[in-house]
Design a protein around this motif. Structure first.
Motif, PDB file in Angstrom:
ATOM      1  N   VAL A 259      28.607  66.082  30.016  1.00  0.00           N
ATOM      2  CA  VAL A 259      27.878  67.262  30.476  1.00  0.00           C
ATOM      3  C   VAL A 259      27.589  67.168  31.968  1.00  0.00           C
ATOM      4  CG1 VAL A 259      25.740  68.580  30.250  1.00  0.00           C
ATOM      5  CG2 VAL A 259      26.881  67.701  28.207  1.00  0.00           C
ATOM      6  N   LYS A 260      27.138  66.001  32.409  1.00  0.00           N
ATOM      7  CA  LYS A 260      26.830  65.814  33.832  1.00  0.00           C
ATOM      8  C   LYS A 260      28.057  66.069  34.700  1.00  0.00           C
ATOM      9  CE  LYS A 260      26.750  61.753  35.730  1.00  0.00           C
ATOM     10  NZ  LYS A 260      26.376  60.369  36.137  1.00  0.00           N
ATOM     11  N   ASP A 261      29.180  65.484  34.324  1.00  0.00           N
ATOM     12  CA  ASP A 261      30.397  65.672  35.117  1.00  0.00           C
ATOM     13  C   ASP A 261      30.809  67.138  35.137  1.00  0.00           C
ATOM     14  OD1 ASP A 261      30.441  62.961  35.562  1.00  0.00           O
ATOM     15  OD2 ASP A 261      31.988  62.526  34.071  1.00  0.00           O
ATOM     16  N   ALA A 262      30.664  67.809  34.004  1.00  0.00           N
ATOM     17  CA  ALA A 262      31.039  69.221  33.942  1.00  0.00           C
ATOM     18  C   ALA A 262      30.126  70.080  34.817  1.00  0.00           C
ATOM     19  CB  ALA A 262      31.002  69.707  32.495  1.00  0.00           C
ATOM     20  N   LEU A 263      28.830  69.774  34.816  1.00  0.00           N
ATOM     21  CA  LEU A 263      27.901  70.515  35.676  1.00  0.00           C
ATOM     22  C   LEU A 263      28.247  70.326  37.150  1.00  0.00           C
ATOM     23  CD1 LEU A 263      24.402  69.888  34.013  1.00  0.00           C
ATOM     24  CD2 LEU A 263      25.515  72.099  34.336  1.00  0.00           C
ATOM     25  N   LEU A 264      28.519  69.081  37.530  1.00  0.00           N
ATOM     26  CA  LEU A 264      28.835  68.804  38.932  1.00  0.00           C
ATOM     27  C   LEU A 264      30.143  69.474  39.341  1.00  0.00           C
ATOM     28  CD1 LEU A 264      27.778  65.044  39.105  1.00  0.00           C
ATOM     29  CD2 LEU A 264      26.609  66.996  40.151  1.00  0.00           C
ATOM     30  N   THR A 265      31.124  69.464  38.439  1.00  0.00           N
ATOM     31  CA  THR A 265      32.397  70.130  38.735  1.00  0.00           C
ATOM     32  C   THR A 265      32.206  71.638  38.865  1.00  0.00           C
ATOM     33  OG1 THR A 265      33.660  68.426  37.585  1.00  0.00           O
ATOM     34  CG2 THR A 265      34.732  70.561  37.897  1.00  0.00           C
ATOM     35  N   LEU A 266      31.454  72.214  37.940  1.00  0.00           N
ATOM     36  CA  LEU A 266      31.186  73.646  37.969  1.00  0.00           C
ATOM     37  C   LEU A 266      30.523  74.063  39.279  1.00  0.00           C
ATOM     38  CD1 LEU A 266      31.051  76.367  36.354  1.00  0.00           C
ATOM     39  CD2 LEU A 266      28.806  75.619  35.552  1.00  0.00           C
ATOM     40  N   CYS A 267      29.582  73.239  39.738  1.00  0.00           N
ATOM     41  CA  CYS A 267      28.790  73.610  40.914  1.00  0.00           C
ATOM     42  C   CYS A 267      29.435  73.178  42.230  1.00  0.00           C
ATOM     43  CB  CYS A 267      27.388  73.032  40.790  1.00  0.00           C
ATOM     44  SG  CYS A 267      26.462  73.737  39.414  1.00  0.00           S
ATOM     45  N   SER A 268      30.550  72.478  42.139  1.00  0.00           N
ATOM     46  CA  SER A 268      31.267  72.112  43.363  1.00  0.00           C
ATOM     47  C   SER A 268      32.210  73.224  43.809  1.00  0.00           C
ATOM     48  CB  SER A 268      32.068  70.821  43.137  1.00  0.00           C
ATOM     49  OG  SER A 268      33.132  71.039  42.219  1.00  0.00           O
ATOM     50  N   GLN A 269      32.362  74.251  42.993  1.00  0.00           N
ATOM     51  CA  GLN A 269      33.261  75.362  43.269  1.00  0.00           C
ATOM     52  C   GLN A 269      32.454  76.624  43.529  1.00  0.00           C
ATOM     53  OE1 GLN A 269      35.432  75.465  39.619  1.00  0.00           O
ATOM     54  NE2 GLN A 269      36.366  73.441  39.911  1.00  0.00           N
ATOM     55  N   PRO A 270      33.000  77.572  44.293  1.00  0.00           N
ATOM     56  CA  PRO A 270      32.282  78.836  44.508  1.00  0.00           C
ATOM     57  C   PRO A 270      32.029  79.546  43.181  1.00  0.00           C
ATOM     58  CG  PRO A 270      34.112  78.606  46.045  1.00  0.00           C
ATOM     59  CD  PRO A 270      34.272  77.508  45.035  1.00  0.00           C
ATOM     60  N   GLY A 271      30.878  80.161  43.067  1.00  0.00           N
ATOM     61  CA  GLY A 271      30.552  80.924  41.883  1.00  0.00           C
ATOM     62  C   GLY A 271      31.085  82.338  41.979  1.00  0.00           C
ATOM     63  N   ASN A 273      31.909  85.898  42.916  1.00  0.00           N
ATOM     64  CA  ASN A 273      31.906  86.631  44.186  1.00  0.00           C
ATOM     65  C   ASN A 273      31.625  85.711  45.378  1.00  0.00           C
ATOM     66  OD1 ASN A 273      32.272  88.984  45.660  1.00  0.00           O
ATOM     67  ND2 ASN A 273      30.107  89.565  45.591  1.00  0.00           N
ATOM     68  N   GLY A 274      31.988  84.448  45.249  1.00  0.00           N
ATOM     69  CA  GLY A 274      31.878  83.535  46.381  1.00  0.00           C
ATOM     70  C   GLY A 274      30.504  82.949  46.625  1.00  0.00           C
ATOM     71  N   VAL A 275      29.572  83.151  45.727  1.00  0.00           N
ATOM     72  CA  VAL A 275      28.234  82.561  45.877  1.00  0.00           C
ATOM     73  C   VAL A 275      28.330  81.036  45.794  1.00  0.00           C
ATOM     74  CG1 VAL A 275      25.977  82.324  44.754  1.00  0.00           C
ATOM     75  CG2 VAL A 275      27.028  84.581  45.006  1.00  0.00           C
ATOM     76  N   SER A 276      27.606  80.342  46.660  1.00  0.00           N
ATOM     77  CA  SER A 276      27.619  78.881  46.681  1.00  0.00           C
ATOM     78  C   SER A 276      26.664  78.322  45.633  1.00  0.00           C
ATOM     79  CB  SER A 276      27.205  78.366  48.063  1.00  0.00           C
ATOM     80  OG  SER A 276      28.121  78.789  49.045  1.00  0.00           O
ATOM     81  N   LEU A 277      27.097  77.234  44.963  1.00  0.00           N
ATOM     82  CA  LEU A 277      26.286  76.580  43.929  1.00  0.00           C
ATOM     83  C   LEU A 277      26.057  75.128  44.309  1.00  0.00           C
ATOM     84  CD1 LEU A 277      27.754  79.004  42.394  1.00  0.00           C
ATOM     85  CD2 LEU A 277      27.544  77.607  40.343  1.00  0.00           C
ATOM     86  N   SER A 278      24.924  74.599  43.906  1.00  0.00           N
ATOM     87  CA  SER A 278      24.664  73.161  44.018  1.00  0.00           C
ATOM     88  C   SER A 278      23.793  72.749  42.839  1.00  0.00           C
ATOM     89  CB  SER A 278      23.976  72.811  45.331  1.00  0.00           C
ATOM     90  OG  SER A 278      22.725  73.467  45.448  1.00  0.00           O
ATOM     91  N   ALA A 279      24.039  71.530  42.333  1.00  0.00           N
ATOM     92  CA  ALA A 279      23.309  71.032  41.162  1.00  0.00           C
ATOM     93  C   ALA A 279      22.600  69.733  41.522  1.00  0.00           C
ATOM     94  CB  ALA A 279      24.256  70.806  39.992  1.00  0.00           C
ATOM     95  N   HIS A 280      21.373  69.593  41.028  1.00  0.00           N
ATOM     96  CA  HIS A 280      20.563  68.409  41.310  1.00  0.00           C
ATOM     97  C   HIS A 280      19.891  67.949  40.020  1.00  0.00           C
ATOM     98  CE1 HIS A 280      20.973  69.604  45.552  1.00  0.00           C
ATOM     99  NE2 HIS A 280      20.689  70.828  45.121  1.00  0.00           N
ATOM    100  N   CYS A 281      20.002  66.660  39.725  1.00  0.00           N
ATOM    101  CA  CYS A 281      19.322  66.097  38.559  1.00  0.00           C
ATOM    102  C   CYS A 281      17.888  65.764  38.948  1.00  0.00           C
ATOM    103  CB  CYS A 281      20.045  64.840  38.071  1.00  0.00           C
ATOM    104  SG  CYS A 281      19.312  64.122  36.579  1.00  0.00           S
ATOM    105  N   LEU A 282      16.922  66.388  38.276  1.00  0.00           N
ATOM    106  CA  LEU A 282      15.510  66.170  38.585  1.00  0.00           C
ATOM    107  C   LEU A 282      14.915  65.025  37.784  1.00  0.00           C
ATOM    108  CD1 LEU A 282      14.277  69.874  38.708  1.00  0.00           C
ATOM    109  CD2 LEU A 282      15.223  68.467  40.557  1.00  0.00           C
TER     110      LEU A 282
END
Length: 376
Positions: A259-271, A273-282
Motif C-alpha cells: 500500500v505504501k509503495d502504491a501511494l508513493l507511486t500514485l502521488c509521484s505522478q501528476p493528478g 488535469n495536471g494537479v501536483s500530488l505529494s504524500a506524507h506518512c504522519l
C-alpha cells in the motif's frame, strides 16, 4: 480495596480535558499522576517531547536503572475536544462508571498505580520496574515513539494497560496502523469568468480517492479509508489546494509495504488535469503478532489468572496501540491489561465496576511472578 479512594483518583483524571491536541490538559494529568507516585515513594521524571504535545511521565522504583524487568505503558491523552469534561463529567450507576477517557485509558493508569503499590516489599526490591505514560497515543505516538522504543529496548517484557475487551479478553495481536496525508496543489481561477485557467485540487482529490480506495485488500484484512478531506476557499474559486487524510490498517506488514509503495507511486505522478500530488506518512505502527516469547508470556499470564480467579481469554483486534511499537522490537508484549470497558471514543464510553479489583489483582499477580535480572 477502597473503591471510594479509587473513584476519587479516577475522577481527578477523567474530569480534565486532555485530548492530544490539548497539551496543557495532558500536562495537568501528568502533574496529578506525578504527585501520586512521588507521594508513594517512586522516582519520577517528566519528559518534554515536543512543544506541540504534552509531556511524558516516567516512573521507576529504582534510580536510573540500566534495565527493566517489566515496563508498563499507558497513555494520558484522549480523543475528546475541550469542553467535553464539563459537558459530561465522570458519573456512575450501580454497575458502571462513565466519562471521557474513563476506559481509554484513565482507569488503566489508576489500575497500574494500585497494582504496583500493592506489590510486596520483597517483589518491589527484587524487580526493576518502570511505568511510561505518553501524551500522544491517540494520534499514533508521533512524538513519544522514539522514547517508548528506547525504554522497551531495555525491558524484559512490556505490559500495556489499555482496557480489556468488553468480554474481558486480553489482546494478543493488533492490526498495524498508518496515517497518511495527501496534498494537492492546483491553480486558482474565477469559477465563473475564466474557469479554464484553473486546475481544481478538489476535482483531482476526488479522482485520487477512488484510486486510493482500490488499494484495500479484503482477503488480507487490509483496509484503506480516506477519512478526512479539506480544500478550497470559496464556491466561486477553482480550488488551488486540498488535502486528504488516509487511514491504513493491516495484519500483514508486507501488505502495508504494498500500500505504501502504491501511494508513493500514485502521488509521484501528476493528478487529474495536471494537479501536483505529494504524500506524507504522519504515523506508522507495525502489526502486533505474538512470537514465541510473547506466547510464553501469555502462558505466564494464564497461570496468574488461574491463581487469582480471573479467566483469561484472548482476542486479536483491529485497533492499534503502543503495544504495536514494542512488539515490533521483538519485546514480549501483551495488551488489554486494564479493567473491562467499552464504547471507546464515544459519549457512551464506560468502565465495568466489577472488573476493577480483579484486574488490579491480576496485574499484581502477573508482575509478582516475573523473573528478575538483566536481559541476556
Amino acid at each position: 480495596m477502597d473503591m471510594n479512594h479509587y473513584t476519587s483518583l479516577l475522577s481527578q483524571l477523567v474530569n480534565i480535558d486532555c485530548g492530544t491536541q490539548t497539551p496543557q490538559g495532558v500536562a495537568t494529568v501528568a502533574a496529578r499522576l506525578c504527585a501520586w507516585w512521588q507521594e508513594a515513594g517512586w522516582f519520577t521524571r517528566t519528559i518534554e517531547l515536543d512543544e506541540a504535545c504534552g509531556p511524558g511521565l516516567l516512573v521507576t522504583n529504582r534510580h536510573e536503572p540500566a534495565h527493566y524487568d517489566v515496563l508498563l505503558i499507558g497513555h494520558m491523552d484522549t480523543v475528546f475536544p475541550p469542553g467535553t469534561a464539563a459537558q459530561r463529567p465522570m458519573s456512575e450507576d450501580n454497575t458502571r462508571i462513565y466519562g471521557p477517557g474513563v476506559s481509554d485509558m484513565k482507569a488503566g493508569l489508576v489500575n497500574i498505580f494500585f497494582a504496583l503499590n500493592n506489590l510486596s516489599k520483597a517483589d518491589n526490591e527484587r524487580l526493576s520496574i518502570a511505568v511510561a505514560m505518553n501524551p500522544d497515543e491517540e494520534i499514533g505516538s508521533p512524538w513519544s515513539h522514539q522514547w517508548l522504543s528506547e525504554l522497551a529496548s531495555r525491558a524484559r517484557v512490556v505490559l500495556v494497560c489499555e482496557a480489556a475487551r468488553a468480554d474481558g479478553s486480553l489482546v494478543k495481536a493488533r492490526k498495524g496502523v498508518a496515517t497518511w496525508e495527501i496534498q494537492f496543489a492546483g491553480v486558482a481561477a474565477h469559477a465563473g469568468n475564466e474557469p479554464e485557467k484553473g486546475r481544481s485540487a478538489i476535482t483531482a482529490l476526488a479522482h485520487t480517492v477512488l484510486a486510493v480506495n482500490q488499494l484495500a485488500n479484503s482477503d488480507a484484512g487490509t483496509t484503506v479509508n480516506v477519512g478526512v478531506i479539506r480544500g478550497g476557499d470559496a464556491p466561486n474559486i477553482v480550488a488551488a489546494s486540498a488535502t486528504a487524510a488516509v487511514d491504513v490498517r493491516f495484519w500483514e506488514n508486507s501488505d502495508y509495504e504494498r500500500v505504501k509503495d502504491a501511494l508513493l507511486t500514485l502521488c509521484s505522478q501528476p493528478g487529474y488535469n495536471g494537479v501536483s500530488l505529494s504524500a506524507h506518512c504522519l504515523a506508522h505502527k507495525p502489526a502486533m503478532m505474538p512470537g514465541e516469547a510473547t506466547q510464553a508470556l501469555m502462558r505466564h499470564i494464564e497461570q496468574a489468572g488461574e491463581q487469582c480467579g480471573v479467566p483469561i481469554t484472548w482476542q486479536a483486534v483491529g485497533g492499534g496501540s503502543d503495544a504495536n511499537l514494542t512488539a515490533a522490537l521483538g519485546i514480549p508484549t501483551i495488551d488489554g491489561l486494564g479493567p473491562v470497558g467499552g464504547g471507546f471514543h464515544s459519549p457512551e464510553e464506560y468502565l465495568e465496576k466489577a472488573s476493577i479489583a480483579p484486574r488490579i489483582a491480576l496485574l499484581e499477580e502477573i508482575i509478582s511472578r516475573l523473573p528478575c535480572g538483566a536481559q541476556q
